[in-house]
Design a protein around this motif. Sequence first.
Motif, PDB file in Angstrom:
ATOM      1  N   ALA A 228       0.839  -1.204   0.000  1.00  0.00           N
ATOM      2  CA  ALA A 228       0.000   0.000   0.000  1.00  0.00           C
ATOM      3  C   ALA A 228       0.875   1.256   0.000  1.00  0.00           C
ATOM      4  O   ALA A 228       0.596   2.216  -0.725  1.00  0.00           O
ATOM      5  CB  ALA A 228      -0.928  -0.001   1.208  1.00  0.00           C
ATOM      6  N   HIS A 229       1.931   1.248   0.795  1.00  0.00           N
ATOM      7  CA  HIS A 229       2.846   2.395   0.828  1.00  0.00           C
ATOM      8  C   HIS A 229       3.519   2.587  -0.531  1.00  0.00           C
ATOM      9  O   HIS A 229       3.652   3.718  -1.017  1.00  0.00           O
ATOM     10  CB  HIS A 229       3.908   2.208   1.911  1.00  0.00           C
ATOM     11  CG  HIS A 229       3.348   2.170   3.293  1.00  0.00           C
ATOM     12  ND1 HIS A 229       4.075   1.702   4.356  1.00  0.00           N
ATOM     13  CD2 HIS A 229       2.132   2.513   3.794  1.00  0.00           C
ATOM     14  CE1 HIS A 229       3.342   1.772   5.460  1.00  0.00           C
ATOM     15  NE2 HIS A 229       2.151   2.254   5.132  1.00  0.00           N
ATOM     16  N   ILE A 230       3.913   1.495  -1.165  1.00  0.00           N
ATOM     17  CA  ILE A 230       4.548   1.589  -2.491  1.00  0.00           C
ATOM     18  C   ILE A 230       3.566   2.167  -3.503  1.00  0.00           C
ATOM     19  O   ILE A 230       3.929   3.034  -4.305  1.00  0.00           O
ATOM     20  CB  ILE A 230       5.077   0.212  -2.939  1.00  0.00           C
ATOM     21  CG1 ILE A 230       6.278  -0.179  -2.082  1.00  0.00           C
ATOM     22  CG2 ILE A 230       5.451   0.231  -4.416  1.00  0.00           C
ATOM     23  CD1 ILE A 230       6.761  -1.591  -2.308  1.00  0.00           C
ATOM     24  N   LEU A 231       2.320   1.701  -3.485  1.00  0.00           N
ATOM     25  CA  LEU A 231       1.320   2.224  -4.426  1.00  0.00           C
ATOM     26  C   LEU A 231       1.145   3.733  -4.256  1.00  0.00           C
ATOM     27  O   LEU A 231       1.028   4.467  -5.239  1.00  0.00           O
ATOM     28  CB  LEU A 231      -0.024   1.518  -4.233  1.00  0.00           C
ATOM     29  CG  LEU A 231      -0.077   0.041  -4.606  1.00  0.00           C
ATOM     30  CD1 LEU A 231      -1.428  -0.553  -4.216  1.00  0.00           C
ATOM     31  CD2 LEU A 231       0.208  -0.164  -6.077  1.00  0.00           C
ATOM     32  N   ALA A 232       1.147   4.194  -3.005  1.00  0.00           N
ATOM     33  CA  ALA A 232       0.993   5.628  -2.739  1.00  0.00           C
ATOM     34  C   ALA A 232       2.253   6.396  -3.150  1.00  0.00           C
ATOM     35  O   ALA A 232       2.169   7.414  -3.842  1.00  0.00           O
ATOM     36  CB  ALA A 232       0.679   5.862  -1.267  1.00  0.00           C
ATOM     37  N   HIS A 233       3.421   5.908  -2.752  1.00  0.00           N
ATOM     38  CA  HIS A 233       4.668   6.621  -3.049  1.00  0.00           C
ATOM     39  C   HIS A 233       5.014   6.594  -4.532  1.00  0.00           C
ATOM     40  O   HIS A 233       5.647   7.523  -5.034  1.00  0.00           O
ATOM     41  CB  HIS A 233       5.815   6.075  -2.209  1.00  0.00           C
ATOM     42  CG  HIS A 233       5.688   6.401  -0.757  1.00  0.00           C
ATOM     43  ND1 HIS A 233       5.719   7.688  -0.279  1.00  0.00           N
ATOM     44  CD2 HIS A 233       5.498   5.606   0.326  1.00  0.00           C
ATOM     45  CE1 HIS A 233       5.564   7.679   1.037  1.00  0.00           C
ATOM     46  NE2 HIS A 233       5.420   6.421   1.429  1.00  0.00           N
ATOM     47  N   ASP A 234       4.578   5.552  -5.239  1.00  0.00           N
ATOM     48  CA  ASP A 234       4.830   5.474  -6.681  1.00  0.00           C
ATOM     49  C   ASP A 234       3.773   6.196  -7.500  1.00  0.00           C
ATOM     50  O   ASP A 234       3.803   6.176  -8.726  1.00  0.00           O
ATOM     51  CB  ASP A 234       4.937   4.020  -7.136  1.00  0.00           C
ATOM     52  CG  ASP A 234       6.248   3.361  -6.711  1.00  0.00           C
ATOM     53  OD1 ASP A 234       7.135   4.069  -6.180  1.00  0.00           O
ATOM     54  OD2 ASP A 234       6.387   2.142  -6.924  1.00  0.00           O
ATOM     55  N   GLY A 235       2.804   6.818  -6.824  1.00  0.00           N
ATOM     56  CA  GLY A 235       1.818   7.638  -7.515  1.00  0.00           C
ATOM     57  C   GLY A 235       0.706   6.884  -8.203  1.00  0.00           C
ATOM     58  O   GLY A 235       0.138   7.379  -9.177  1.00  0.00           O
ATOM     59  N   LEU A 236       0.348   5.700  -7.713  1.00  0.00           N
ATOM     60  CA  LEU A 236      -0.762   4.952  -8.304  1.00  0.00           C
ATOM     61  C   LEU A 236      -2.075   5.201  -7.579  1.00  0.00           C
ATOM     62  O   LEU A 236      -3.152   5.104  -8.181  1.00  0.00           O
ATOM     63  CB  LEU A 236      -0.445   3.452  -8.323  1.00  0.00           C
ATOM     64  CG  LEU A 236       0.790   3.070  -9.157  1.00  0.00           C
ATOM     65  CD1 LEU A 236       1.100   1.598  -8.992  1.00  0.00           C
ATOM     66  CD2 LEU A 236       0.595   3.420 -10.608  1.00  0.00           C
ATOM     67  N   ILE A 237      -1.989   5.492  -6.283  1.00  0.00           N
ATOM     68  CA  ILE A 237      -3.173   5.852  -5.506  1.00  0.00           C
ATOM     69  C   ILE A 237      -2.874   7.122  -4.723  1.00  0.00           C
ATOM     70  O   ILE A 237      -1.703   7.444  -4.474  1.00  0.00           O
ATOM     71  CB  ILE A 237      -3.622   4.725  -4.539  1.00  0.00           C
ATOM     72  CG1 ILE A 237      -2.535   4.400  -3.511  1.00  0.00           C
ATOM     73  CG2 ILE A 237      -4.051   3.492  -5.303  1.00  0.00           C
ATOM     74  CD1 ILE A 237      -2.962   3.389  -2.442  1.00  0.00           C
ATOM     75  N   GLU A 238      -3.930   7.831  -4.367  1.00  0.00           N
ATOM     76  CA  GLU A 238      -3.773   9.058  -3.591  1.00  0.00           C
ATOM     77  C   GLU A 238      -5.059   9.340  -2.843  1.00  0.00           C
ATOM     78  O   GLU A 238      -6.116   8.786  -3.182  1.00  0.00           O
ATOM     79  CB  GLU A 238      -3.422  10.242  -4.498  1.00  0.00           C
ATOM     80  CG  GLU A 238      -4.513  10.593  -5.490  1.00  0.00           C
ATOM     81  CD  GLU A 238      -4.094  11.667  -6.485  1.00  0.00           C
ATOM     82  OE1 GLU A 238      -2.922  12.074  -6.490  1.00  0.00           O
ATOM     83  OE2 GLU A 238      -4.965  12.083  -7.266  1.00  0.00           O
ATOM     84  N   PRO A 239      -4.990  10.187  -1.816  1.00  0.00           N
ATOM     85  CA  PRO A 239      -6.224  10.580  -1.135  1.00  0.00           C
ATOM     86  C   PRO A 239      -7.111  11.386  -2.089  1.00  0.00           C
ATOM     87  O   PRO A 239      -6.608  12.166  -2.906  1.00  0.00           O
ATOM     88  CB  PRO A 239      -5.754  11.457   0.020  1.00  0.00           C
ATOM     89  CG  PRO A 239      -4.281  11.333   0.078  1.00  0.00           C
ATOM     90  CD  PRO A 239      -3.813  10.794  -1.219  1.00  0.00           C
ATOM     91  N   ALA A 240      -8.403  11.191  -1.996  1.00  0.00           N
ATOM     92  CA  ALA A 240      -9.328  11.941  -2.848  1.00  0.00           C
ATOM     93  C   ALA A 240      -9.305  13.429  -2.508  1.00  0.00           C
ATOM     94  O   ALA A 240      -9.563  14.265  -3.364  1.00  0.00           O
ATOM     95  CB  ALA A 240     -10.741  11.383  -2.705  1.00  0.00           C
ATOM     96  N   TYR A 241      -8.982  13.746  -1.245  1.00  0.00           N
ATOM     97  CA  TYR A 241      -8.854  15.135  -0.807  1.00  0.00           C
ATOM     98  C   TYR A 241      -7.962  15.154   0.427  1.00  0.00           C
ATOM     99  O   TYR A 241      -7.709  14.106   1.044  1.00  0.00           O
ATOM    100  CB  TYR A 241     -10.221  15.769  -0.516  1.00  0.00           C
ATOM    101  CG  TYR A 241     -11.099  14.984   0.416  1.00  0.00           C
ATOM    102  CD1 TYR A 241     -10.962  15.075   1.806  1.00  0.00           C
ATOM    103  CD2 TYR A 241     -12.086  14.138  -0.083  1.00  0.00           C
ATOM    104  CE1 TYR A 241     -11.770  14.349   2.662  1.00  0.00           C
ATOM    105  CE2 TYR A 241     -12.892  13.406   0.773  1.00  0.00           C
ATOM    106  CZ  TYR A 241     -12.738  13.515   2.139  1.00  0.00           C
ATOM    107  OH  TYR A 241     -13.534  12.783   2.989  1.00  0.00           O
ATOM    108  N   SER A 242      -7.475  16.314   0.779  1.00  0.00           N
ATOM    109  CA  SER A 242      -6.604  16.463   1.947  1.00  0.00           C
ATOM    110  C   SER A 242      -7.409  16.324   3.231  1.00  0.00           C
ATOM    111  O   SER A 242      -8.564  16.724   3.304  1.00  0.00           O
ATOM    112  CB  SER A 242      -5.924  17.826   1.945  1.00  0.00           C
ATOM    113  OG  SER A 242      -5.088  17.946   0.827  1.00  0.00           O
TER     114      SER A 242
END
Length: 73
Positions: A33-47
């Motif tokens: 999950a951390h890799i997906l976020a750090h590699d730019g595949l997933i992100e929060p929909a809003y802050s």
Amino acid sequence: MLRAVDAGRAELSCSQEPDLFIDGVPCCDQFTAHILAHDGLIEPAYSGVLGQRVPATLTPAGLAAITPAPAAA
């Protein structure tokens, strides 16, 4: 994981190392999950505020990763 995000079933915690939750349950592979976020595949929909859970969304790269390639002619 990407398909669960695409289906609207996932949330991310707002932090340096965002944790992924699917159907309200912590994902069993937070390293991925951390890799997906750090590699730019997933992100929060809003802050959100630190520690808050917000809906997860696919980035264009994440969507491309799960979109089947067109059939060769």
